[in-house]
Design an enzyme around this catalytic site. Structure first.
Site, PDB file in Angstrom:
ATOM      1  N   ASP A   1      48.273 -36.195  68.204  1.00 46.27           N
ATOM      2  CA  ASP A   1      48.180 -36.413  66.861  1.00 46.27           C
ATOM      3  C   ASP A   1      46.933 -35.072  66.694  1.00 46.27           C
ATOM      4  O   ASP A   1      47.048 -34.893  65.238  1.00 46.27           O
ATOM      5  CB  ASP A   1      47.700 -37.770  66.384  1.00 46.27           C
ATOM      6  CG  ASP A   1      48.588 -38.192  66.153  1.00 46.27           C
ATOM      7  OD1 ASP A   1      49.855 -37.849  65.674  1.00 46.27           O
ATOM      8  OD2 ASP A   1      48.208 -39.175  66.531  1.00 46.27           O
TER       9      ASP A   1
ATOM     10  N   ARG B   1      43.123 -42.866  69.508  1.00 39.39           N
ATOM     11  CA  ARG B   1      42.755 -41.065  68.611  1.00 39.39           C
ATOM     12  C   ARG B   1      41.116 -40.810  68.472  1.00 39.39           C
ATOM     13  O   ARG B   1      40.846 -40.075  68.241  1.00 39.39           O
ATOM     14  CB  ARG B   1      43.605 -40.844  67.253  1.00 39.39           C
ATOM     15  CG  ARG B   1      45.009 -41.055  67.097  1.00 39.39           C
ATOM     16  CD  ARG B   1      45.308 -40.385  65.440  1.00 39.39           C
ATOM     17  NE  ARG B   1      44.832 -39.121  65.138  1.00 39.39           N
ATOM     18  CZ  ARG B   1      44.896 -37.845  64.422  1.00 39.39           C
ATOM     19  NH1 ARG B   1      45.369 -39.228  63.367  1.00 39.39           N
ATOM     20  NH2 ARG B   1      44.430 -37.245  63.633  1.00 39.39           N
TER      21      ARG B   1
ATOM     22  N   ARG C   1      43.200 -48.162  56.854  1.00 40.74           N
ATOM     23  CA  ARG C   1      42.062 -47.243  58.582  1.00 40.74           C
ATOM     24  C   ARG C   1      40.783 -46.960  57.879  1.00 40.74           C
ATOM     25  O   ARG C   1      39.481 -46.709  58.511  1.00 40.74           O
ATOM     26  CB  ARG C   1      42.683 -45.389  58.364  1.00 40.74           C
ATOM     27  CG  ARG C   1      43.887 -45.417  58.242  1.00 40.74           C
ATOM     28  CD  ARG C   1      44.206 -45.323  59.797  1.00 40.74           C
ATOM     29  NE  ARG C   1      46.211 -46.030  60.300  1.00 40.74           N
ATOM     30  CZ  ARG C   1      46.452 -44.644  61.319  1.00 40.74           C
ATOM     31  NH1 ARG C   1      45.504 -43.272  61.024  1.00 40.74           N
ATOM     32  NH2 ARG C   1      47.820 -44.897  61.572  1.00 40.74           N
TER      33      ARG C   1
ATOM     34  N   HIS D   1      48.018 -43.427  54.736  1.00 34.41           N
ATOM     35  CA  HIS D   1      46.564 -42.709  54.092  1.00 34.41           C
ATOM     36  C   HIS D   1      46.230 -42.135  53.255  1.00 34.41           C
ATOM     37  O   HIS D   1      47.435 -41.833  52.070  1.00 34.41           O
ATOM     38  CB  HIS D   1      46.495 -41.607  55.074  1.00 34.41           C
ATOM     39  CG  HIS D   1      45.537 -41.359  56.344  1.00 34.41           C
ATOM     40  ND1 HIS D   1      46.277 -40.805  57.606  1.00 34.41           N
ATOM     41  CD2 HIS D   1      44.150 -42.247  56.575  1.00 34.41           C
ATOM     42  CE1 HIS D   1      45.592 -40.903  58.229  1.00 34.41           C
ATOM     43  NE2 HIS D   1      44.985 -42.101  58.171  1.00 34.41           N
TER      44      HIS D   1
ATOM     45  N   CYS E   1      48.314 -32.997  55.419  1.00 40.55           N
ATOM     46  CA  CYS E   1      48.150 -33.931  57.208  1.00 40.55           C
ATOM     47  C   CYS E   1      47.484 -32.989  57.944  1.00 40.55           C
ATOM     48  O   CYS E   1      46.767 -32.920  59.513  1.00 40.55           O
ATOM     49  CB  CYS E   1      48.837 -35.020  57.728  1.00 40.55           C
ATOM     50  SG  CYS E   1      49.389 -36.043  56.791  1.00 40.55           S
TER      51      CYS E   1
HETATM   52  N1  ARG Z   1      50.035 -39.850  63.624  1.00 45.75           N
HETATM   53  C1  ARG Z   1      48.642 -39.747  62.821  1.00 45.75           C
HETATM   54  C2  ARG Z   1      47.669 -40.952  62.570  1.00 45.75           C
HETATM   55  O1  ARG Z   1      48.690 -42.345  62.299  1.00 45.75           O
HETATM   56  C3  ARG Z   1      49.107 -38.968  61.185  1.00 45.75           C
HETATM   57  C4  ARG Z   1      48.026 -38.936  60.715  1.00 45.75           C
HETATM   58  C5  ARG Z   1      48.595 -37.993  59.580  1.00 45.75           C
HETATM   59  N2  ARG Z   1      47.491 -37.192  58.766  1.00 45.75           N
HETATM   60  C6  ARG Z   1      46.990 -37.834  57.147  1.00 45.75           C
HETATM   61  N3  ARG Z   1      46.168 -37.116  57.103  1.00 45.75           N
HETATM   62  N4  ARG Z   1      47.937 -38.295  56.727  1.00 45.75           N
HETATM   63  O2  ARG Z   1      46.893 -41.566  62.636  1.00 45.75           O
END
Ligand code: ARG
Length: 287
Positions: free
Chosen positions: A79, A104, A150, A179, A273
């Site tokens: 990612d 991550r 998040r 996000h 992203c």
């Molecule tokens: N797979 C990543 C996650 O879920 C995607 C992140 C996408 N980034 C963003 N800025 N929305 O964290």
């Protein structure tokens, strides 16, 4: 006698300013885990296609006069291509990310090392869970911040202290738009576009009070990741499927530039992203 001139309401002229962007080539992109509803490890990912789409993103940003720097991706961190999550950089002050999911977590130190090798006025690693520009959008006089999936309110307080800018907390309520940058896009210091249904009623009230002229996107714009676009003040780089949003942007004097990142969408990300902006702080002399 002169004929009455027809009533013409023209959209304001928009002016692009050159930006500095940070991207990460998707050399190691794949979907091996699912941490958002868009990810399906059973569905095949075509990395060559992801790379080709990403190269068009980079070339398009450069062709519009912007500077692009790249962070090398790391094996085992699929990612990392979503460089928006690396941190927040405003006026040479950088706060590197602390990721919510263990999958991550190692990206935080990897991006931090890259920041540390740059000339910055200040650098710190976030103490609170903070996925950078995924949830924090610099909007000139303030930072808009997503909460709910998040980031925590404590992260908002940390960002407010670190950058000495007011942080406006906005609660996200739809897991598809986990996000802030999947549901809201800053077009310039006074204009935003967003998908109202992604926000709590309280957050919608706040947005309405701050941005009474905001562009309101519809459900199709949102699921196309149209709000995950990137504006330089004039051009708006976004998914071509967001047709309603594209029409509204045109009517408001912006110039939509379509970019297809559908292969990267399998990771739950779009144009924004993939991009971290190194912001200039325009309200002070700090550069
Ligand atoms: N797979 C990543 C996650 O879920 C995607 C992140 C996408 N980034 C963003 N800025 N929305 O964290």
């Amino acid at each position: 006698m002169t004929a009455a001139s027809p009533l013409r309401v023209s959209a304001p002229a928009r002016i692009a300013s050159p930006r500095r962007y940070v991207l990460c080539r998707p050399d190691h992109f794949e979907v091996t885990y699912a941490i958002n509803p868009w990810m399906d490890p059973a569905a095949p990912v075509d990395r060559a296609r992801a790379l080709a789409q990403w190269e068009i993103l980079r070339a398009t940003l450069e062709a519009h006069g912007h500077t692009v720097e790249t962070v090398p991706g790391e094996p085992g961190l699929p990612d990392m291509v979503f460089a928006a999550n690396s941190g927040i950089v405003i006026g040479g002050h950088a706060l590197s990310a602390r990721f919510a999911h263990p999958e991550r977590a190692a990206e935080g130190p990897a991006f931090h090392r890259w920041f540390a090798a740059r000339e910055l006025r200040a650098l710190a690693a976030a103490a609170e869970t903070n996925e950078g520009e995924g949830d924090f959008a610099f909007a000139g006089q303030r930072i808009l911040a997503g909460v709910g999936f998040r980031c925590s309110p404590a992260a908002h307080a940390e960002v407010e202290r670190y950058f000495d800018l007011p942080v406006v907390s906005l609660e996200l309520v739809d897991p598809r738009f986990y996000h802030l940058d999947t549901a809201l896009m800053v077009l310039d210091d006074t204009t935003v576009a967003y998908y109202p249904a992604a926000f709590s009623a309280a957050a919608r009230d706040v947005l309405n009070a701050l941005y009474p002229d905001a562009i309101l996107a519809d459900g199709n714009d949102a699921v196309c990741f149209g709000l995950n676009g990137l504006s330089d003040g004039e051009h708006v780089f976004l998914d071509p499927g967001a047709t309603g949003l594209i029409a509204q942007l045109r009517a408001r004097g912006f110039v939509p530039v379509p970019l297809d990142l559908s292969e990267l969408r399998k990771g739950g990300g779009g144009v924004k992203c993939c991009v971290l902006e190194l912001h200039t702080r325009r309200d002070t002399t700090v550069r």
